[in-house]
Design a protein around this motif. Structure first.
Motif, PDB file in Angstrom:
ATOM      1  N   PRO A 154      -5.561  21.103   6.550  1.00 55.95           N
ATOM      2  CA  PRO A 154      -6.561  19.833   6.337  1.00 55.95           C
ATOM      3  C   PRO A 154      -5.893  19.318   4.795  1.00 55.95           C
ATOM      4  O   PRO A 154      -5.534  20.089   4.214  1.00 55.95           O
ATOM      5  N   ALA A 155      -6.014  18.004   4.592  1.00 56.32           N
ATOM      6  CA  ALA A 155      -5.604  17.326   3.579  1.00 56.32           C
ATOM      7  C   ALA A 155      -6.465  16.060   3.518  1.00 56.32           C
ATOM      8  O   ALA A 155      -6.815  15.617   4.368  1.00 56.32           O
ATOM      9  N   VAL A 156      -6.614  15.541   2.266  1.00 51.87           N
ATOM     10  CA  VAL A 156      -7.175  14.231   2.159  1.00 51.87           C
ATOM     11  C   VAL A 156      -6.240  13.262   1.494  1.00 51.87           C
ATOM     12  O   VAL A 156      -5.537  13.531   0.296  1.00 51.87           O
ATOM     13  N   GLY A 157      -5.892  12.144   2.408  1.00 58.29           N
ATOM     14  CA  GLY A 157      -4.893  11.196   1.753  1.00 58.29           C
ATOM     15  C   GLY A 157      -5.894  10.262   0.840  1.00 58.29           C
ATOM     16  O   GLY A 157      -6.932   9.493   1.513  1.00 58.29           O
ATOM     17  N   VAL A 158      -5.180   9.677  -0.398  1.00 62.46           N
ATOM     18  CA  VAL A 158      -5.565   8.727  -0.974  1.00 62.46           C
ATOM     19  C   VAL A 158      -5.028   7.526  -0.810  1.00 62.46           C
ATOM     20  O   VAL A 158      -3.626   7.484  -0.958  1.00 62.46           O
ATOM     21  N   ILE A 159      -5.508   6.330  -0.170  1.00 62.37           N
ATOM     22  CA  ILE A 159      -5.069   4.984   0.208  1.00 62.37           C
ATOM     23  C   ILE A 159      -5.126   4.127  -1.078  1.00 62.37           C
ATOM     24  O   ILE A 159      -6.198   3.948  -1.404  1.00 62.37           O
ATOM     25  N   LEU A 160      -4.002   3.652  -1.599  1.00 64.95           N
ATOM     26  CA  LEU A 160      -3.866   2.875  -2.532  1.00 64.95           C
ATOM     27  C   LEU A 160      -3.193   1.548  -2.470  1.00 64.95           C
ATOM     28  O   LEU A 160      -2.394   1.513  -1.450  1.00 64.95           O
ATOM     29  N   GLU A 161      -3.657   0.321  -2.975  1.00 63.40           N
ATOM     30  CA  GLU A 161      -3.242  -0.709  -2.588  1.00 63.40           C
ATOM     31  C   GLU A 161      -2.746  -1.370  -3.942  1.00 63.40           C
ATOM     32  O   GLU A 161      -3.480  -1.508  -4.982  1.00 63.40           O
ATOM     33  N   GLN A 195      -4.689  13.876  -2.189  1.00 61.17           N
ATOM     34  CA  GLN A 195      -5.780  14.338  -3.259  1.00 61.17           C
ATOM     35  C   GLN A 195      -5.270  15.355  -3.816  1.00 61.17           C
ATOM     36  O   GLN A 195      -4.835  16.684  -3.222  1.00 61.17           O
ATOM     37  N   GLY A 196      -5.260  15.525  -5.230  1.00 62.85           N
ATOM     38  CA  GLY A 196      -4.856  16.662  -6.068  1.00 62.85           C
ATOM     39  C   GLY A 196      -3.441  16.371  -6.642  1.00 62.85           C
ATOM     40  O   GLY A 196      -3.110  17.062  -7.536  1.00 62.85           O
ATOM     41  N   ASN A 197      -2.690  15.359  -6.084  1.00 66.51           N
ATOM     42  CA  ASN A 197      -1.546  15.370  -6.554  1.00 66.51           C
ATOM     43  C   ASN A 197      -1.563  14.238  -7.716  1.00 66.51           C
ATOM     44  O   ASN A 197      -1.268  13.010  -7.541  1.00 66.51           O
ATOM     45  N   GLU A 198      -1.979  14.685  -8.739  1.00 65.22           N
ATOM     46  CA  GLU A 198      -2.509  13.894  -9.753  1.00 65.22           C
ATOM     47  C   GLU A 198      -1.318  13.238 -10.359  1.00 65.22           C
ATOM     48  O   GLU A 198      -1.373  11.843 -10.988  1.00 65.22           O
ATOM     49  N   PRO A 199      -0.113  13.706 -10.579  1.00 67.89           N
ATOM     50  CA  PRO A 199       1.071  12.878 -11.274  1.00 67.89           C
ATOM     51  C   PRO A 199       1.310  11.621 -10.264  1.00 67.89           C
ATOM     52  O   PRO A 199       1.720  10.541 -10.931  1.00 67.89           O
ATOM     53  N   SER A 208       0.825  -1.226   0.158  1.00 72.43           N
ATOM     54  CA  SER A 208      -0.090  -0.020   0.048  1.00 72.43           C
ATOM     55  C   SER A 208       0.888   1.219  -0.029  1.00 72.43           C
ATOM     56  O   SER A 208       2.033   1.143   0.257  1.00 72.43           O
ATOM     57  N   THR A 209       0.270   2.447  -0.502  1.00 72.29           N
ATOM     58  CA  THR A 209       0.777   3.658  -0.598  1.00 72.29           C
ATOM     59  C   THR A 209      -0.113   4.638  -0.299  1.00 72.29           C
ATOM     60  O   THR A 209      -1.441   4.316  -0.127  1.00 72.29           O
ATOM     61  N   LEU A 238       0.830   7.821 -11.745  1.00 70.90           N
ATOM     62  CA  LEU A 238       1.988   6.863 -11.741  1.00 70.90           C
ATOM     63  C   LEU A 238       1.529   5.637 -10.924  1.00 70.90           C
ATOM     64  O   LEU A 238       1.671   4.398 -11.494  1.00 70.90           O
ATOM     65  N   TYR A 239       0.946   5.682  -9.836  1.00 66.51           N
ATOM     66  CA  TYR A 239       0.492   4.373  -8.893  1.00 66.51           C
ATOM     67  C   TYR A 239      -0.431   3.724  -9.565  1.00 66.51           C
ATOM     68  O   TYR A 239      -0.462   2.330  -9.891  1.00 66.51           O
ATOM     69  N   ARG A 240      -1.418   4.283 -10.357  1.00 60.14           N
ATOM     70  CA  ARG A 240      -2.574   3.466 -10.851  1.00 60.14           C
ATOM     71  C   ARG A 240      -1.936   2.983 -12.121  1.00 60.14           C
ATOM     72  O   ARG A 240      -2.307   1.797 -12.649  1.00 60.14           O
ATOM     73  N   SER A 241      -1.100   3.626 -12.945  1.00 53.75           N
ATOM     74  CA  SER A 241      -0.272   2.886 -14.087  1.00 53.75           C
ATOM     75  C   SER A 241       0.362   1.738 -13.858  1.00 53.75           C
ATOM     76  O   SER A 241       0.615   0.965 -14.558  1.00 53.75           O
ATOM     77  N   GLU A 242       0.845   1.469 -12.456  1.00 48.29           N
ATOM     78  CA  GLU A 242       1.561   0.438 -11.897  1.00 48.29           C
ATOM     79  C   GLU A 242       0.694  -0.682 -11.378  1.00 48.29           C
ATOM     80  O   GLU A 242       1.122  -1.758 -10.632  1.00 48.29           O
ATOM     81  N   GLY A 243      -0.642  -0.460 -11.555  1.00 48.53           N
ATOM     82  CA  GLY A 243      -1.616  -1.435 -10.899  1.00 48.53           C
ATOM     83  C   GLY A 243      -2.201  -1.082  -9.634  1.00 48.53           C
ATOM     84  O   GLY A 243      -3.067  -2.179  -8.959  1.00 48.53           O
ATOM     85  N   PHE A 244      -1.741   0.023  -8.886  1.00 46.05           N
ATOM     86  CA  PHE A 244      -2.510   0.265  -7.447  1.00 46.05           C
ATOM     87  C   PHE A 244      -4.004   0.716  -7.877  1.00 46.05           C
ATOM     88  O   PHE A 244      -4.359   1.446  -8.848  1.00 46.05           O
ATOM     89  N   VAL A 245      -4.853   0.390  -6.838  1.00 47.05           N
ATOM     90  CA  VAL A 245      -6.132   0.729  -6.919  1.00 47.05           C
ATOM     91  C   VAL A 245      -6.470   1.498  -5.486  1.00 47.05           C
ATOM     92  O   VAL A 245      -6.054   1.153  -4.618  1.00 47.05           O
TER      93      VAL A 245
END
Length: 157
Positions: free
Chosen positions: A147-154, A116-120, A111-112, A124-131
């Motif tokens: 405040p910030a929103v963290g997007v958790i990917l696995e 939110q908002g850091n689209e690059p 996981s990583t 990158l993570y999505r292109s390597e198979g993270f969801v």
């Protein structure tokens, strides 16, 4: 006209002599990250945050191009915790190569998190198979007033 080919990235363990360069990479790239996501006023230097945010608790490797460190990655068996690339090397494969290096050492679930908002980074993570598995509102580590929103990917294998 095509850009000249980028020489292969050499990855090796972090050495104490890399510290000034890691600070430069993080501090410049972190400003880009905050411009896209939270607020640049939340910036805290690597020198100020490395120990409190656990940089050295993980495996820490650096990526070199032509003998100069251009990025770094810190990870564990189950998580990618830091990935920063010098802005001069954005979109040259440095981040992707460091990410794949960390994935090679990962367990079946890895996981990583990205802001939110850091689209690059998210792309990158999505292109390597993270969801994406969760969006978690909260406060920035070390800058609790922001405040910030963290997007958790696995990545599941």
């Amino acid at each position: 006209m095509r850009a000249p080919p980028v020489p292969p990235l050499s990855i090796r363990p972090y050495q104490l002599s890399d510290w000034p360069r890691l600070c430069e990479i993080h501090d410049r790239a972190r400003m880009d990250e905050l411009r896209r996501s939270a607020d640049v006023a939340a910036f805290r230097s690597l020198a100020r945050t490395a120990h409190s945010e656990g940089l050295f608790q993980d495996r820490l490797d650096v990526g070199e191009l032509d003998g100069t460190v251009q990025g770094f990655v810190a990870y564990r068996h189950n998580s990618l915790n830091w990935l920063y690339v010098h802005p001069d090397c954005y979109r040259h494969g440095v981040g992707r190569t460091l990410l794949r290096h960390a994935i090679a050492f990962a367990g079946p679930r890895f996981s990583t998190q990205a802001l939110q908002g850091n689209e690059p980074a998210l792309a990158l993570y999505r292109s390597e198979g993270f969801v994406e598995v969760e969006r978690r509102p909260g406060r920035l580590a070390g800058s609790d007033e922001f405040p910030a929103v963290g997007v958790i990917l696995e990545l599941r294998r």
